[in-house]
Design an enzyme around this catalytic site. Structure first.
Site, short mmCIF file in Angstrom:
data_model
loop_
_atom_site.label_atom_id
_atom_site.label_comp_id
_atom_site.label_asym_id
_atom_site.label_seq_id
_atom_site.Cartn_x
_atom_site.Cartn_y
_atom_site.Cartn_z
N ASP A 43 5.89 9.51 8.31
CA ASP A 43 5.71 8.74 7.08
C ASP A 43 7.10 8.64 6.45
O ASP A 43 7.58 9.58 5.81
CB ASP A 43 4.72 9.41 6.13
CG ASP A 43 4.49 8.58 4.88
OD1 ASP A 43 5.33 7.73 4.55
OD2 ASP A 43 3.46 8.79 4.20
N ARG B 17 -1.13 14.22 -10.60
CA ARG B 17 -1.12 14.57 -9.18
C ARG B 17 -1.66 16.00 -9.11
O ARG B 17 -0.94 16.95 -8.98
CB ARG B 17 0.28 14.52 -8.57
CG ARG B 17 0.81 13.12 -8.35
CD ARG B 17 0.43 12.48 -7.02
NE ARG B 17 -0.76 11.68 -7.00
CZ ARG B 17 -0.87 10.53 -6.32
NH1 ARG B 17 0.14 10.04 -5.68
NH2 ARG B 17 -2.01 9.88 -6.28
N PHE C 124 -1.14 13.12 1.99
CA PHE C 124 -0.97 12.08 0.98
C PHE C 124 -2.31 11.36 0.88
O PHE C 124 -3.01 11.19 1.88
CB PHE C 124 0.18 11.11 1.29
CG PHE C 124 0.33 10.13 0.16
CD1 PHE C 124 0.83 10.54 -1.06
CD2 PHE C 124 -0.13 8.83 0.27
CE1 PHE C 124 0.89 9.68 -2.14
CE2 PHE C 124 -0.07 7.95 -0.80
CZ PHE C 124 0.44 8.38 -2.01
N THR C 125 -2.64 10.91 -0.31
CA THR C 125 -3.99 10.38 -0.60
C THR C 125 -4.45 9.31 0.40
O THR C 125 -5.46 9.48 1.09
CB THR C 125 -4.00 9.80 -2.02
OG1 THR C 125 -2.93 8.87 -2.15
CG2 THR C 125 -3.84 10.90 -3.06
N LYS D 5 8.96 1.62 -1.72
CA LYS D 5 9.72 2.73 -2.32
C LYS D 5 11.18 2.62 -1.90
O LYS D 5 11.91 1.80 -2.44
CB LYS D 5 9.11 4.08 -1.88
CG LYS D 5 7.80 4.45 -2.58
CD LYS D 5 6.62 3.77 -2.00
CE LYS D 5 5.32 4.40 -2.41
NZ LYS D 5 4.17 3.64 -1.94
N TYR E 146 3.96 -19.91 10.20
CA TYR E 146 2.87 -18.99 10.51
C TYR E 146 3.29 -18.04 11.63
O TYR E 146 2.98 -16.85 11.59
CB TYR E 146 1.61 -19.77 10.93
CG TYR E 146 0.41 -18.86 11.03
CD1 TYR E 146 -0.43 -18.67 9.94
CD2 TYR E 146 0.15 -18.15 12.20
CE1 TYR E 146 -1.51 -17.80 10.02
CE2 TYR E 146 -0.93 -17.28 12.28
CZ TYR E 146 -1.76 -17.11 11.19
OH TYR E 146 -2.83 -16.25 11.26
N PHE F 242 -8.60 8.91 -8.28
CA PHE F 242 -7.59 8.97 -9.34
C PHE F 242 -7.21 7.57 -9.86
O PHE F 242 -6.81 7.42 -11.01
CB PHE F 242 -6.33 9.71 -8.87
CG PHE F 242 -5.70 9.09 -7.65
CD1 PHE F 242 -6.17 9.40 -6.38
CD2 PHE F 242 -4.65 8.21 -7.75
CE1 PHE F 242 -5.60 8.83 -5.25
CE2 PHE F 242 -4.07 7.64 -6.64
CZ PHE F 242 -4.56 7.94 -5.38
N1 F0G Z 1 2.85 7.47 2.02
C1 F0G Z 1 3.45 7.97 0.93
C2 F0G Z 1 4.25 9.21 1.03
C3 F0G Z 1 3.31 7.30 -0.30
O1 F0G Z 1 3.91 7.81 -1.38
C4 F0G Z 1 2.53 6.13 -0.37
C5 F0G Z 1 2.32 5.45 -1.63
C6 F0G Z 1 1.93 5.65 0.80
C7 F0G Z 1 2.11 6.34 1.97
C8 F0G Z 1 1.06 4.42 0.79
O2 F0G Z 1 1.83 3.30 0.67
O3 F0G Z 1 1.11 2.35 -1.54
O4 F0G Z 1 2.45 1.02 0.08
O5 F0G Z 1 0.09 1.51 0.56
N2 F0G Z 1 2.56 5.99 -2.75
C9 F0G Z 1 2.45 5.38 -4.04
C10 F0G Z 1 2.79 6.40 -5.08
C11 F0G Z 1 1.16 4.69 -4.30
O6 F0G Z 1 2.66 6.08 -6.27
O7 F0G Z 1 3.21 7.52 -4.74
P1 F0G Z 1 1.34 1.98 -0.11
#
Ligand code: F0G
Length: 459
Positions: A217, A384, A126-127, A260, A74, A451
Protein backbone atom coordinates in the site's frame (compact mmCIF):
# COMPACT_ATOMS: atom_id res chain seq x y z
CA UNK A 1 19.16 23.45 0.72
CA UNK A 2 19.37 20.33 2.86
CA UNK A 3 21.99 21.86 5.15
CA UNK A 4 19.54 24.62 6.16
CA UNK A 5 17.43 24.02 9.23
CA UNK A 6 14.23 25.67 8.03
CA UNK A 7 11.73 23.58 6.12
CA UNK A 8 10.36 26.57 4.16
CA UNK A 9 8.07 25.70 1.26
CA UNK A 10 9.82 25.17 -2.10
CA UNK A 11 7.03 27.06 -3.93
CA UNK A 12 5.18 30.35 -3.85
CA UNK A 13 1.46 31.04 -3.95
CA UNK A 14 -0.18 32.03 -7.24
CA UNK A 15 -3.89 31.67 -6.44
CA UNK A 16 -5.83 31.67 -3.19
CA UNK A 17 -9.19 30.37 -2.00
CA UNK A 18 -10.96 32.54 0.54
CA UNK A 19 -11.93 30.96 3.85
CA UNK A 20 -15.11 31.58 5.76
CA UNK A 21 -15.03 32.41 9.45
CA UNK A 22 -17.98 31.21 11.54
CA UNK A 23 -19.32 32.07 14.99
CA UNK A 24 -19.51 29.58 17.81
CA UNK A 25 -23.33 29.58 17.53
CA UNK A 26 -23.12 28.71 13.84
CA UNK A 27 -20.67 25.92 14.56
CA UNK A 28 -22.83 24.52 17.35
CA UNK A 29 -25.81 24.34 14.99
CA UNK A 30 -23.74 22.73 12.23
CA UNK A 31 -22.35 20.16 14.67
CA UNK A 32 -25.78 19.10 15.92
CA UNK A 33 -27.02 18.78 12.32
CA UNK A 34 -23.97 16.64 11.52
CA UNK A 35 -24.71 14.30 14.44
CA UNK A 36 -21.31 15.16 15.99
CA UNK A 37 -19.59 13.48 13.05
CA UNK A 38 -17.07 15.77 11.35
CA UNK A 39 -17.52 13.79 8.11
CA UNK A 40 -21.09 15.06 7.96
CA UNK A 41 -20.23 18.76 8.26
CA UNK A 42 -20.53 20.87 5.16
CA UNK A 43 -17.14 22.15 4.09
CA UNK A 44 -18.49 25.69 3.86
CA UNK A 45 -18.83 25.61 7.65
CA UNK A 46 -15.17 24.65 8.13
CA UNK A 47 -12.34 27.14 8.66
CA UNK A 48 -9.21 24.95 8.52
CA UNK A 49 -9.89 21.50 7.14
CA UNK A 50 -7.72 18.76 8.62
CA UNK A 51 -10.22 15.97 8.00
CA UNK A 52 -7.86 14.26 5.60
CA UNK A 53 -4.85 14.64 3.37
CA UNK A 54 -6.74 12.72 0.70
CA UNK A 55 -7.56 14.60 -2.48
CA UNK A 56 -7.01 17.90 -0.66
CA UNK A 57 -3.58 18.85 -2.03
CA UNK A 58 -2.94 22.04 -3.96
CA UNK A 59 -1.86 21.15 -7.47
CA UNK A 60 1.05 22.97 -9.08
CA UNK A 61 0.85 25.24 -12.12
CA UNK A 62 2.46 22.42 -14.09
CA UNK A 63 -0.23 19.98 -13.04
CA UNK A 64 -2.95 22.46 -14.02
CA UNK A 65 -1.22 23.03 -17.35
CA UNK A 66 -1.11 19.24 -17.76
CA UNK A 67 -4.88 19.10 -17.28
CA UNK A 68 -5.17 21.09 -20.52
CA UNK A 69 -3.32 18.32 -22.30
CA UNK A 70 -5.99 15.77 -21.45
CA UNK A 71 -6.35 13.25 -24.25
CA UNK A 72 -9.95 12.23 -23.68
CA UNK A 73 -9.89 9.19 -25.91
CA UNK A 74 -11.85 6.18 -24.70
CA UNK A 75 -8.93 3.91 -25.56
CA UNK A 76 -5.17 4.41 -25.59
CA UNK A 77 -5.07 7.95 -24.15
CA UNK A 78 -1.61 9.55 -24.36
CA UNK A 79 -1.93 10.50 -20.70
CA UNK A 80 -2.17 6.83 -19.74
CA UNK A 81 1.14 6.13 -21.46
CA UNK A 82 2.72 9.10 -19.72
CA UNK A 83 1.43 7.84 -16.36
CA UNK A 84 2.71 4.33 -17.07
CA UNK A 85 6.13 5.71 -17.99
CA UNK A 86 6.33 7.77 -14.79
CA UNK A 87 5.27 4.83 -12.60
CA UNK A 88 7.90 2.61 -14.23
CA UNK A 89 10.53 5.32 -13.82
CA UNK A 90 9.93 6.30 -10.20
CA UNK A 91 8.38 3.16 -8.69
CA UNK A 92 9.76 0.48 -10.99
CA UNK A 93 6.56 -1.58 -11.30
CA UNK A 94 6.05 -3.08 -14.75
CA UNK A 95 2.31 -3.01 -15.30
CA UNK A 96 -0.25 -0.37 -14.37
CA UNK A 97 -4.03 -0.36 -14.13
CA UNK A 98 -5.41 3.11 -13.36
CA UNK A 99 -8.29 3.26 -10.87
CA UNK A 100 -10.47 6.11 -9.69
CA UNK A 101 -8.79 6.00 -6.27
CA UNK A 102 -7.05 3.65 -3.85
CA UNK A 103 -10.02 1.49 -2.93
CA UNK A 104 -10.70 0.75 -6.60
CA UNK A 105 -7.26 -0.89 -6.72
CA UNK A 106 -7.91 -2.65 -3.38
CA UNK A 107 -11.13 -4.10 -4.74
CA UNK A 108 -9.39 -5.54 -7.80
CA UNK A 109 -6.35 -6.99 -6.01
CA UNK A 110 -8.58 -8.54 -3.32
CA UNK A 111 -10.90 -10.09 -5.89
CA UNK A 112 -8.14 -11.58 -8.01
CA UNK A 113 -5.84 -12.82 -5.25
CA UNK A 114 -7.97 -13.72 -2.21
CA UNK A 115 -10.03 -16.92 -1.94
CA UNK A 116 -12.61 -17.52 0.82
CA UNK A 117 -10.81 -18.77 3.93
CA UNK A 118 -7.53 -16.99 3.12
CA UNK A 119 -5.59 -14.98 5.66
CA UNK A 120 -3.95 -11.64 4.85
CA UNK A 121 -1.31 -10.50 7.34
CA UNK A 122 -0.55 -6.80 7.36
CA UNK A 123 1.18 -4.02 9.30
CA UNK A 124 -1.99 -2.69 10.92
CA UNK A 125 -5.33 -2.57 9.19
CA UNK A 126 -6.58 0.25 7.05
CA UNK A 127 -10.37 0.64 6.92
CA UNK A 128 -11.03 0.20 3.19
CA UNK A 129 -8.15 -2.24 2.65
CA UNK A 130 -9.39 -4.65 5.34
CA UNK A 131 -12.99 -4.37 4.21
CA UNK A 132 -12.10 -5.38 0.63
CA UNK A 133 -10.08 -8.31 1.97
CA UNK A 134 -13.06 -9.39 4.06
CA UNK A 135 -15.56 -8.93 1.23
CA UNK A 136 -13.37 -11.27 -0.85
CA UNK A 137 -13.69 -13.90 1.93
CA UNK A 138 -10.36 -13.28 3.64
CA UNK A 139 -9.43 -12.46 7.24
CA UNK A 140 -6.94 -9.76 8.16
CA UNK A 141 -4.24 -10.53 10.78
CA UNK A 142 -2.29 -7.68 12.35
CA UNK A 143 1.47 -8.33 12.35
CA UNK A 144 2.78 -4.86 13.14
CA UNK A 145 5.30 -4.61 16.01
CA UNK A 146 3.74 -4.11 19.47
CA UNK A 147 5.30 -0.64 19.80
CA UNK A 148 2.91 0.62 17.10
CA UNK A 149 0.00 0.21 19.50
CA UNK A 150 1.69 2.33 22.18
CA UNK A 151 1.30 6.04 21.43
CA UNK A 152 4.29 6.97 23.60
CA UNK A 153 6.85 4.48 22.28
CA UNK A 154 9.66 6.36 20.54
CA UNK A 155 10.59 3.48 18.23
CA UNK A 156 11.80 5.18 15.00
CA UNK A 157 10.03 2.63 12.74
CA UNK A 158 6.69 1.85 14.33
CA UNK A 159 5.40 0.65 10.97
CA UNK A 160 7.73 -2.36 11.10
CA UNK A 161 6.45 -5.89 10.77
CA UNK A 162 7.03 -8.37 13.57
CA UNK A 163 8.47 -11.25 11.58
CA UNK A 164 7.86 -13.69 14.45
CA UNK A 165 4.16 -12.88 14.33
CA UNK A 166 4.21 -13.47 10.56
CA UNK A 167 6.01 -16.79 10.90
CA UNK A 168 3.50 -17.95 13.51
CA UNK A 169 0.65 -17.15 11.13
CA UNK A 170 2.38 -18.99 8.29
CA UNK A 171 2.86 -22.04 10.58
CA UNK A 172 -0.71 -21.87 11.84
CA UNK A 173 -2.54 -21.55 8.50
CA UNK A 174 0.03 -22.72 5.93
CA UNK A 175 1.64 -20.57 3.25
CA UNK A 176 -0.95 -21.62 0.67
CA UNK A 177 -3.66 -19.84 2.69
CA UNK A 178 -1.73 -16.55 2.52
CA UNK A 179 -2.09 -14.92 -0.91
CA UNK A 180 0.13 -12.00 0.07
CA UNK A 181 1.37 -9.85 2.91
CA UNK A 182 -0.33 -6.46 2.89
CA UNK A 183 2.54 -4.06 3.62
CA UNK A 184 1.83 -0.35 4.00
CA UNK A 185 4.49 2.33 3.95
CA UNK A 186 3.78 5.21 6.37
CA UNK A 187 1.17 3.29 8.37
CA UNK A 188 -1.87 5.54 8.53
CA UNK A 189 -3.72 4.06 11.51
CA UNK A 190 -0.53 3.93 13.60
CA UNK A 191 -0.08 7.69 13.13
CA UNK A 192 1.78 7.89 9.82
CA UNK A 193 4.62 5.70 11.10
CA UNK A 194 7.30 4.36 8.73
CA UNK A 195 8.65 0.89 8.03
CA UNK A 196 12.44 0.61 7.78
CA UNK A 197 14.28 -0.64 4.72
CA UNK A 198 15.97 -3.29 6.84
CA UNK A 199 12.63 -4.62 8.05
CA UNK A 200 11.36 -4.70 4.50
CA UNK A 201 14.45 -6.59 3.34
CA UNK A 202 13.96 -9.12 6.13
CA UNK A 203 10.28 -9.43 5.19
CA UNK A 204 11.27 -10.07 1.57
CA UNK A 205 13.65 -12.82 2.65
CA UNK A 206 11.02 -14.53 4.78
CA UNK A 207 8.27 -14.25 2.18
CA UNK A 208 10.62 -15.55 -0.53
CA UNK A 209 11.28 -18.60 1.63
CA UNK A 210 7.55 -19.38 1.68
CA UNK A 211 6.81 -18.04 -1.83
CA UNK A 212 4.40 -15.43 -0.51
CA UNK A 213 3.91 -12.16 -2.39
CA UNK A 214 4.11 -8.67 -0.89
CA UNK A 215 1.48 -6.16 -1.99
CA UNK A 216 2.50 -2.64 -1.06
CA UNK A 217 0.00 0.00 0.00
CA UNK A 218 2.14 2.83 -1.37
CA UNK A 219 -0.30 5.65 -0.65
CA UNK A 220 2.33 7.60 1.35
CA UNK A 221 5.57 5.98 0.17
CA UNK A 222 7.50 9.25 -0.28
CA UNK A 223 6.80 10.25 3.33
CA UNK A 224 8.07 6.86 4.47
CA UNK A 225 11.18 7.32 2.30
CA UNK A 226 11.84 10.65 4.04
CA UNK A 227 11.91 8.97 7.45
CA UNK A 228 14.29 6.32 6.11
CA UNK A 229 16.52 9.12 4.83
CA UNK A 230 16.67 10.92 8.18
CA UNK A 231 16.51 7.95 10.57
CA UNK A 232 18.01 4.84 8.99
CA UNK A 233 21.74 4.21 8.90
CA UNK A 234 23.26 4.59 5.46
CA UNK A 235 20.48 6.65 3.86
CA UNK A 236 21.40 10.21 4.84
CA UNK A 237 22.78 11.08 1.42
CA UNK A 238 20.48 8.96 -0.69
CA UNK A 239 17.85 10.94 -2.65
CA UNK A 240 14.17 10.29 -1.92
CA UNK A 241 13.70 9.04 -5.49
CA UNK A 242 16.22 6.25 -4.96
CA UNK A 243 14.76 5.27 -1.58
CA UNK A 244 11.24 5.13 -3.01
CA UNK A 245 12.41 2.92 -5.86
CA UNK A 246 14.29 0.61 -3.52
CA UNK A 247 11.17 0.17 -1.35
CA UNK A 248 9.07 -0.72 -4.38
CA UNK A 249 11.73 -3.11 -5.68
CA UNK A 250 11.29 -5.24 -2.55
CA UNK A 251 7.60 -5.83 -3.29
CA UNK A 252 5.56 -7.58 -6.00
CA UNK A 253 2.89 -5.00 -6.64
CA UNK A 254 1.12 -2.02 -5.15
CA UNK A 255 -2.16 -0.26 -4.60
CA UNK A 256 -1.99 3.50 -4.66
CA UNK A 257 -4.34 6.23 -3.59
CA UNK A 258 -2.72 9.01 -5.62
CA UNK A 259 -4.92 11.48 -3.69
CA UNK A 260 -2.22 11.59 -1.00
CA UNK A 261 1.49 11.46 -1.89
CA UNK A 262 0.93 11.98 -5.60
CA UNK A 263 -0.67 15.41 -5.14
CA UNK A 264 -3.90 15.00 -7.09
CA UNK A 265 -7.53 15.53 -6.16
CA UNK A 266 -8.63 12.21 -7.64
CA UNK A 267 -6.89 9.09 -8.93
CA UNK A 268 -5.11 5.90 -8.05
CA UNK A 269 -3.73 2.75 -9.59
CA UNK A 270 -2.86 -0.89 -9.17
CA UNK A 271 0.71 -1.73 -10.18
CA UNK A 272 1.99 -5.28 -10.70
CA UNK A 273 5.09 -7.09 -11.86
CA UNK A 274 3.41 -10.39 -12.68
CA UNK A 275 2.02 -10.42 -16.21
CA UNK A 276 -0.77 -12.92 -15.68
CA UNK A 277 -2.02 -11.13 -12.56
CA UNK A 278 -1.92 -7.89 -14.53
CA UNK A 279 -3.97 -9.45 -17.30
CA UNK A 280 -6.62 -10.52 -14.80
CA UNK A 281 -6.62 -7.06 -13.21
CA UNK A 282 -6.88 -5.26 -16.53
CA UNK A 283 -9.80 -7.49 -17.41
CA UNK A 284 -11.52 -6.86 -14.08
CA UNK A 285 -11.18 -3.08 -14.17
CA UNK A 286 -13.32 -3.11 -17.31
CA UNK A 287 -16.22 -4.48 -15.26
CA UNK A 288 -16.03 -2.01 -12.41
CA UNK A 289 -14.47 1.22 -13.67
CA UNK A 290 -13.68 1.44 -17.36
CA UNK A 291 -11.16 0.38 -19.96
CA UNK A 292 -7.69 -0.57 -18.64
CA UNK A 293 -6.17 2.59 -20.09
CA UNK A 294 -8.34 4.93 -18.00
CA UNK A 295 -9.88 2.95 -15.14
CA UNK A 296 -12.57 5.51 -14.35
CA UNK A 297 -10.35 8.57 -14.75
CA UNK A 298 -10.38 11.32 -17.34
CA UNK A 299 -7.22 11.68 -19.44
CA UNK A 300 -6.52 14.99 -17.71
CA UNK A 301 -6.64 13.30 -14.29
CA UNK A 302 -3.97 10.82 -15.39
CA UNK A 303 -1.80 13.67 -16.67
CA UNK A 304 -2.05 15.55 -13.37
CA UNK A 305 -1.17 12.32 -11.56
CA UNK A 306 1.89 11.67 -13.72
CA UNK A 307 3.20 15.18 -12.99
CA UNK A 308 2.22 14.93 -9.31
CA UNK A 309 4.22 11.72 -8.88
CA UNK A 310 7.28 13.45 -10.32
CA UNK A 311 6.90 16.37 -7.89
CA UNK A 312 6.19 14.11 -4.91
CA UNK A 313 9.59 12.42 -4.92
CA UNK A 314 11.53 15.68 -4.86
CA UNK A 315 13.71 16.01 -1.73
CA UNK A 316 12.81 19.64 -1.06
CA UNK A 317 9.10 18.97 -1.43
CA UNK A 318 9.00 16.09 1.00
CA UNK A 319 11.21 17.82 3.54
CA UNK A 320 8.88 20.84 3.64
CA UNK A 321 5.82 18.59 3.73
CA UNK A 322 6.93 16.59 6.74
CA UNK A 323 8.60 19.70 8.22
CA UNK A 324 5.24 21.45 8.42
CA UNK A 325 3.67 18.47 10.19
CA UNK A 326 6.57 18.39 12.65
CA UNK A 327 6.26 22.13 13.27
CA UNK A 328 2.67 21.68 14.44
CA UNK A 329 3.49 18.53 16.39
CA UNK A 330 6.34 20.17 18.27
CA UNK A 331 4.09 23.07 19.29
CA UNK A 332 1.63 20.62 20.82
CA UNK A 333 4.35 18.60 22.53
CA UNK A 334 5.75 21.80 24.08
CA UNK A 335 2.28 22.55 25.47
CA UNK A 336 2.10 19.10 27.07
CA UNK A 337 -0.62 17.75 24.75
CA UNK A 338 -0.58 13.95 24.48
CA UNK A 339 0.08 13.02 20.84
CA UNK A 340 1.37 9.94 19.06
CA UNK A 341 5.16 9.95 19.04
CA UNK A 342 7.34 10.13 17.07
CA UNK A 343 5.50 12.72 14.96
CA UNK A 344 4.26 11.01 11.79
CA UNK A 345 4.37 11.97 8.14
CA UNK A 346 0.89 13.18 7.26
CA UNK A 347 -0.62 14.50 10.43
CA UNK A 348 -0.69 14.84 14.18
CA UNK A 349 -2.63 12.24 16.12
CA UNK A 350 -3.99 13.31 19.50
CA UNK A 351 -4.16 10.51 22.06
CA UNK A 352 -7.81 10.83 23.13
CA UNK A 353 -7.50 8.26 25.94
CA UNK A 354 -4.85 10.44 27.59
CA UNK A 355 -6.55 13.72 26.62
CA UNK A 356 -9.92 12.64 28.09
CA UNK A 357 -9.10 10.03 30.75
CA UNK A 358 -12.52 10.52 32.38
CA UNK A 359 -14.29 8.95 29.35
CA UNK A 360 -14.63 5.22 28.68
CA UNK A 361 -13.76 4.06 25.17
CA UNK A 362 -17.39 3.19 24.48
CA UNK A 363 -18.23 6.87 25.03
CA UNK A 364 -16.22 7.56 21.85
CA UNK A 365 -13.62 9.93 23.32
CA UNK A 366 -11.88 10.65 20.00
CA UNK A 367 -15.19 11.39 18.28
CA UNK A 368 -16.14 13.72 21.15
CA UNK A 369 -12.77 15.46 21.02
CA UNK A 370 -12.95 16.02 17.25
CA UNK A 371 -16.39 17.59 17.75
CA UNK A 372 -15.08 19.84 20.53
CA UNK A 373 -12.14 21.12 18.47
CA UNK A 374 -14.51 22.01 15.63
CA UNK A 375 -16.78 23.82 18.07
CA UNK A 376 -13.85 25.77 19.50
CA UNK A 377 -12.32 27.06 16.26
CA UNK A 378 -13.89 25.63 13.11
CA UNK A 379 -10.87 23.35 12.66
CA UNK A 380 -12.13 20.03 11.30
CA UNK A 381 -10.30 16.86 12.40
CA UNK A 382 -11.38 13.23 12.42
CA UNK A 383 -11.74 10.20 14.64
CA UNK A 384 -9.36 7.25 14.32
CA UNK A 385 -10.41 5.02 17.18
CA UNK A 386 -13.27 2.77 18.15
CA UNK A 387 -15.67 4.20 15.55
CA UNK A 388 -13.17 3.70 12.70
CA UNK A 389 -12.27 0.21 13.94
CA UNK A 390 -15.86 -1.02 13.49
CA UNK A 391 -17.08 -4.47 14.51
CA UNK A 392 -15.65 -7.98 14.26
CA UNK A 393 -17.27 -9.56 11.21
CA UNK A 394 -17.78 -12.93 12.99
CA UNK A 395 -19.01 -11.88 16.44
CA UNK A 396 -20.50 -8.46 15.65
CA UNK A 397 -18.72 -7.06 18.75
CA UNK A 398 -17.05 -3.66 18.66
CA UNK A 399 -13.29 -3.75 18.19
CA UNK A 400 -11.64 -1.82 21.05
CA UNK A 401 -8.38 -0.61 19.46
CA UNK A 402 -5.47 0.33 21.72
CA UNK A 403 -5.16 3.60 19.85
CA UNK A 404 -8.04 6.02 20.29
CA UNK A 405 -6.92 8.99 18.24
CA UNK A 406 -8.00 12.27 16.72
CA UNK A 407 -6.20 12.89 13.46
CA UNK A 408 -5.16 16.39 12.43
CA UNK A 409 -4.27 15.58 8.85
CA UNK A 410 -2.31 18.22 6.99
CA UNK A 411 -3.20 18.70 3.30
CA UNK A 412 -0.13 19.09 1.10
CA UNK A 413 0.88 22.61 -0.01
CA UNK A 414 -2.39 24.15 1.26
CA UNK A 415 -2.00 25.83 4.65
CA UNK A 416 0.61 28.21 6.02
CA UNK A 417 2.68 28.27 9.17
CA UNK A 418 0.25 30.81 10.66
CA UNK A 419 -2.56 28.32 10.12
CA UNK A 420 -0.50 25.79 12.08
CA UNK A 421 -0.29 28.32 14.92
CA UNK A 422 -4.08 28.79 14.94
CA UNK A 423 -4.60 25.02 15.05
CA UNK A 424 -2.17 24.66 17.96
CA UNK A 425 -3.88 27.49 19.87
CA UNK A 426 -7.26 25.80 19.48
CA UNK A 427 -6.07 22.36 20.61
CA UNK A 428 -4.32 23.93 23.60
CA UNK A 429 -7.45 25.84 24.62
CA UNK A 430 -9.60 22.69 24.33
CA UNK A 431 -7.00 20.86 26.43
CA UNK A 432 -7.30 23.48 29.17
CA UNK A 433 -11.06 22.86 29.35
CA UNK A 434 -10.87 19.10 28.78
CA UNK A 435 -12.53 18.08 32.04
CA UNK A 436 -15.83 19.57 30.86
CA UNK A 437 -15.94 17.49 27.66
CA UNK A 438 -18.72 14.90 27.69
CA UNK A 439 -18.87 11.55 25.89
CA UNK A 440 -21.16 10.58 23.03
CA UNK A 441 -23.58 7.78 22.20
CA UNK A 442 -24.13 6.42 18.70
CA UNK A 443 -27.64 7.00 17.40
CA UNK A 444 -27.16 5.74 13.83
CA UNK A 445 -24.71 3.09 12.68
CA UNK A 446 -24.28 2.15 9.02
CA UNK A 447 -23.17 -1.40 8.21
CA UNK A 448 -19.91 -0.64 6.37
CA UNK A 449 -17.15 1.86 7.26
CA UNK A 450 -19.39 3.36 9.91
CA UNK A 451 -17.08 6.26 10.76
CA UNK A 452 -18.01 8.02 7.53
CA UNK A 453 -21.74 8.25 8.21
CA UNK A 454 -22.51 7.37 11.86
CA UNK A 455 -24.45 9.89 13.96
CA UNK A 456 -24.09 10.66 17.65
CA UNK A 457 -25.67 12.52 20.53
CA UNK A 458 -24.19 13.79 23.78
CA UNK A 459 -24.43 11.01 26.39
N1 F0G B 1 -4.72 3.03 1.97
C1 F0G B 1 -4.40 4.00 2.84
C2 F0G B 1 -3.21 3.86 3.71
C3 F0G B 1 -5.22 5.15 2.93
O1 F0G B 1 -4.89 6.10 3.80
C4 F0G B 1 -6.35 5.25 2.10
C5 F0G B 1 -7.25 6.39 2.21
C6 F0G B 1 -6.64 4.21 1.21
C7 F0G B 1 -5.80 3.13 1.16
C8 F0G B 1 -7.85 4.24 0.32
O2 F0G B 1 -7.67 5.14 -0.70
O3 F0G B 1 -9.43 6.87 -0.26
O4 F0G B 1 -8.22 6.75 -2.44
O5 F0G B 1 -9.88 5.02 -1.86
N2 F0G B 1 -7.23 7.19 3.18
C9 F0G B 1 -8.01 8.37 3.34
C10 F0G B 1 -7.70 8.98 4.67
C11 F0G B 1 -9.47 8.21 3.10
O6 F0G B 1 -8.35 9.97 5.02
O7 F0G B 1 -6.79 8.51 5.37
P1 F0G B 1 -8.87 6.00 -1.34
Amino acid sequence: MKDKKSWAEPYKIKMVELLKMTTKEEREKALVEAGYNTFLLRSKDVYIDLLTDSGTSAMSDRQWAGMMLGDEAYAGSENFYHLEEVIRKYYGYKYVVPTHQGRGAENIISKIMIKPGDVIPGNMYFTTTRLHQELAGGTFEDIIIDEAHDSQSLHPFKGNIDLKKLEQIIKKYGADKIPYVSMATSVNMAGGQPISMQNLRDLRKLTNKYKIKIIHDMTRVAENAYFIQVREKGYKNIPIKAIVKEICSLTDGATMSAKKDALVNIGGFLALNDKSLYEEASNMVVIYAGLHTYGGLAGRDMEAMAIGITESVDDNHIRARVGQVEYLGNKLVEAGIPIVLPIGGHGIFLDAKKFLPHLKQIQFPAQALAAEIYLDSGVRTMERGIVSAGRNKETGENYFPELELVRLTIPRRVYTQAHMDVIAESVISVYKNRKKIKGLEMTYEPKYLRFFQAKFNKS
